[in-house]
Write a protein that holds these residues in place. Structure first.
Motif, mmCIF file in Angstrom:
data_model
loop_
_atom_site.group_PDB
_atom_site.id
_atom_site.type_symbol
_atom_site.label_atom_id
_atom_site.label_comp_id
_atom_site.label_asym_id
_atom_site.label_seq_id
_atom_site.Cartn_x
_atom_site.Cartn_y
_atom_site.Cartn_z
ATOM 1 N N GLU A 97 0.812 -1.225 0.000
ATOM 2 C CA GLU A 97 0.000 0.000 0.000
ATOM 3 C C GLU A 97 0.847 1.278 0.000
ATOM 4 O O GLU A 97 0.335 2.348 -0.321
ATOM 5 C CB GLU A 97 -0.992 0.019 1.176
ATOM 6 C CG GLU A 97 -0.350 -0.028 2.551
ATOM 7 C CD GLU A 97 -0.331 -1.437 3.126
ATOM 8 O OE1 GLU A 97 -0.203 -2.406 2.328
ATOM 9 O OE2 GLU A 97 -0.434 -1.582 4.350
ATOM 10 N N ASN B 36 0.753 3.305 -3.235
ATOM 11 C CA ASN B 36 -0.439 4.018 -3.707
ATOM 12 C C ASN B 36 -0.271 5.537 -3.830
ATOM 13 O O ASN B 36 -0.694 6.111 -4.839
ATOM 14 C CB ASN B 36 -1.647 3.667 -2.833
ATOM 15 C CG ASN B 36 -2.050 2.217 -3.020
ATOM 16 O OD1 ASN B 36 -1.822 1.633 -4.083
ATOM 17 N ND2 ASN B 36 -2.644 1.615 -1.997
ATOM 18 N N PRO B 37 0.331 6.222 -2.860
ATOM 19 C CA PRO B 37 0.503 7.674 -3.041
ATOM 20 C C PRO B 37 1.362 8.009 -4.270
ATOM 21 O O PRO B 37 1.136 9.041 -4.914
ATOM 22 C CB PRO B 37 1.217 8.102 -1.752
ATOM 23 C CG PRO B 37 0.825 7.064 -0.746
ATOM 24 C CD PRO B 37 0.742 5.775 -1.516
ATOM 25 N N GLU C 173 -0.933 7.517 -7.338
ATOM 26 C CA GLU C 173 -1.875 8.637 -7.393
ATOM 27 C C GLU C 173 -1.161 9.901 -7.887
ATOM 28 O O GLU C 173 -1.710 10.686 -8.667
ATOM 29 C CB GLU C 173 -2.460 8.859 -5.983
ATOM 30 C CG GLU C 173 -3.620 9.827 -5.963
ATOM 31 C CD GLU C 173 -4.262 9.907 -4.577
ATOM 32 O OE1 GLU C 173 -4.821 10.969 -4.271
ATOM 33 O OE2 GLU C 173 -4.203 8.912 -3.813
ATOM 34 N N SER C 174 0.064 10.079 -7.446
ATOM 35 C CA SER C 174 0.844 11.250 -7.838
ATOM 36 C C SER C 174 1.170 11.229 -9.339
ATOM 37 O O SER C 174 1.173 12.274 -9.999
ATOM 38 C CB SER C 174 2.127 11.281 -6.994
ATOM 39 O OG SER C 174 2.745 12.531 -7.031
ATOM 40 N N ALA D 160 3.662 12.550 -3.518
ATOM 41 C CA ALA D 160 3.491 11.410 -2.614
ATOM 42 C C ALA D 160 3.914 11.778 -1.193
ATOM 43 O O ALA D 160 3.259 11.413 -0.220
ATOM 44 C CB ALA D 160 4.311 10.222 -3.114
ATOM 45 N N LYS D 161 5.002 12.535 -1.098
ATOM 46 C CA LYS D 161 5.473 12.997 0.222
ATOM 47 C C LYS D 161 4.370 13.767 0.944
ATOM 48 O O LYS D 161 4.116 13.551 2.133
ATOM 49 C CB LYS D 161 6.702 13.904 0.023
ATOM 50 C CG LYS D 161 7.132 14.666 1.257
ATOM 51 C CD LYS D 161 8.246 15.655 0.924
ATOM 52 C CE LYS D 161 8.453 16.632 2.086
ATOM 53 N NZ LYS D 161 9.574 17.551 1.880
ATOM 54 N N MET E 109 1.174 13.471 0.509
ATOM 55 C CA MET E 109 0.120 12.534 0.940
ATOM 56 C C MET E 109 0.556 11.730 2.152
ATOM 57 O O MET E 109 -0.227 11.501 3.068
ATOM 58 C CB MET E 109 -0.241 11.594 -0.212
ATOM 59 C CG MET E 109 -1.059 12.276 -1.299
ATOM 60 S SD MET E 109 -1.510 11.147 -2.649
ATOM 61 C CE MET E 109 -0.493 11.753 -3.978
ATOM 62 N N PHE E 110 1.806 11.281 2.182
ATOM 63 C CA PHE E 110 2.295 10.527 3.339
ATOM 64 C C PHE E 110 2.217 11.366 4.602
ATOM 65 O O PHE E 110 1.810 10.892 5.654
ATOM 66 C CB PHE E 110 3.751 10.095 3.136
ATOM 67 C CG PHE E 110 3.883 8.788 2.424
ATOM 68 C CD1 PHE E 110 3.463 7.606 3.028
ATOM 69 C CD2 PHE E 110 4.421 8.721 1.156
ATOM 70 C CE1 PHE E 110 3.580 6.392 2.376
ATOM 71 C CE2 PHE E 110 4.546 7.518 0.498
ATOM 72 C CZ PHE E 110 4.128 6.351 1.098
ATOM 73 N N THR F 6 0.284 13.818 5.294
ATOM 74 C CA THR F 6 -1.082 14.102 5.698
ATOM 75 C C THR F 6 -1.780 12.858 6.230
ATOM 76 O O THR F 6 -2.415 12.874 7.284
ATOM 77 C CB THR F 6 -1.898 14.627 4.490
ATOM 78 O OG1 THR F 6 -1.186 15.717 3.945
ATOM 79 C CG2 THR F 6 -3.284 15.070 4.918
ATOM 80 N N GLU F 7 -1.634 11.754 5.485
ATOM 81 C CA GLU F 7 -2.469 10.593 5.764
ATOM 82 C C GLU F 7 -1.920 9.687 6.858
ATOM 83 O O GLU F 7 -2.663 9.059 7.580
ATOM 84 C CB GLU F 7 -2.642 9.763 4.482
ATOM 85 C CG GLU F 7 -3.473 10.492 3.443
ATOM 86 C CD GLU F 7 -3.543 9.715 2.138
ATOM 87 O OE1 GLU F 7 -3.095 8.564 2.109
ATOM 88 O OE2 GLU F 7 -4.052 10.286 1.163
ATOM 89 N N SER F 8 -0.621 9.558 6.942
ATOM 90 C CA SER F 8 -0.096 8.532 7.839
ATOM 91 C C SER F 8 1.000 9.038 8.758
ATOM 92 O O SER F 8 1.637 8.259 9.450
ATOM 93 C CB SER F 8 0.447 7.371 6.996
ATOM 94 O OG SER F 8 1.462 7.846 6.130
#
Lengths: 162, 162
Positions: free
Chosen positions: B4, B7-8, B11-12, B99-100, B102-103, B105-107
């Protein structure tokens, strides 16, 4: 990039040779270049990030890489391709890690390391985007010639990275 | 490496195509590999460090790299070698930067980026040391095929880097 930023990496190469490879490495003069214009068959590189962003690379003819892998692993015979990749990846990790420790102590420039990558291919080149330069330092040693290449920018210019 | 985590980055890539390149990229299934075993002529890679250490790479046939550089720069004709290197370096920087974000923010996995490097050479390969793997995602697009490759380790195993 200031030329003196190369010094911790050069010192780290010398330390690697005397403490782990049991011989000495002799350096020639550093020069600025935009591309690895003295192509080698195998390059190990590792990214730098944090206050300073960039790359540290060691480029070898295959004979030097195999000789250094044999010496590092204490092997008498030619080691496998996987072992050579592991060894040169570990060598650039040690050189970058040693320099990182010196930067953090001497100049309060915290840098982080990525994982090493190993590039193979006849006459491959490793480039930076056109606004960055390599500082290229040729070395000779009992294990063969190789090149140390370092590039980084301080305090990152603005990029489209968000 | 957990699947998983890819995934970012996927998406990126999709966001890069729709917002900056004006077309869509279609992905095939991801697979694990230890070496970039579908050699391409040009690879742009960028190191990840911080909580997660690793590499993100985009590998292209030269035709795809030139088409993407032309599209990114709004050029009608074939762009120069330097412009192609700059463009593919910027593309991997945008993908990793997206992706950075998203990482973070999300996790709550903070990662830092190094500077992009661009590798050129017929049938070059990019390897990790043997205890790491690439997640390789082939893409097709109106601008040609390419591969996204991502590898990282979480919370860094102990290495001789000090």
């Amino acid at each position: 990039m200031k030329v003196e930023f190369i010094n911790p990496f050069i010192e780290s190469v010398h330390k690697l040779f005397t403490t782990m490879l049991g011989c000495e490495a002799k350096r020639a003069d550093a020069k600025l270049t935009r591309v690895s214009d003295n192509p080698r068959q195998i390059t190990a590189l590792i990214g730098l990030s944090g206050t300073a962003r960039g790359t540290v690379a060691l480029s070898f003819p295959m004979e030097t890489a195999v000789a250094m892998a044999n010496r590092l692993l204490g092997a008498d015979n030619t080691v496998s391709d996987d072992s050579v990749s592991d060894a040169v990846g570990e060598l650039v990790n040690i050189v970058a890690g040693g320099a990182k420790a010196m930067f953090c102590t001497e100049s309060s420039v915290p840098i982080d390391l990525s994982l090493p990558n190993v590039i193979r291919g006849e006459r491959h080149t490793v480039e930076f985007p056109s606004d960055a330069m390599w500082l290229d330092v040729p070395f000779t040693s009992d294990l063969g010639p190789f090149n140390l290449r370092v590039a980084f920018e301080m305090n990152g210019r603005k990029r489209r990275d968000n």
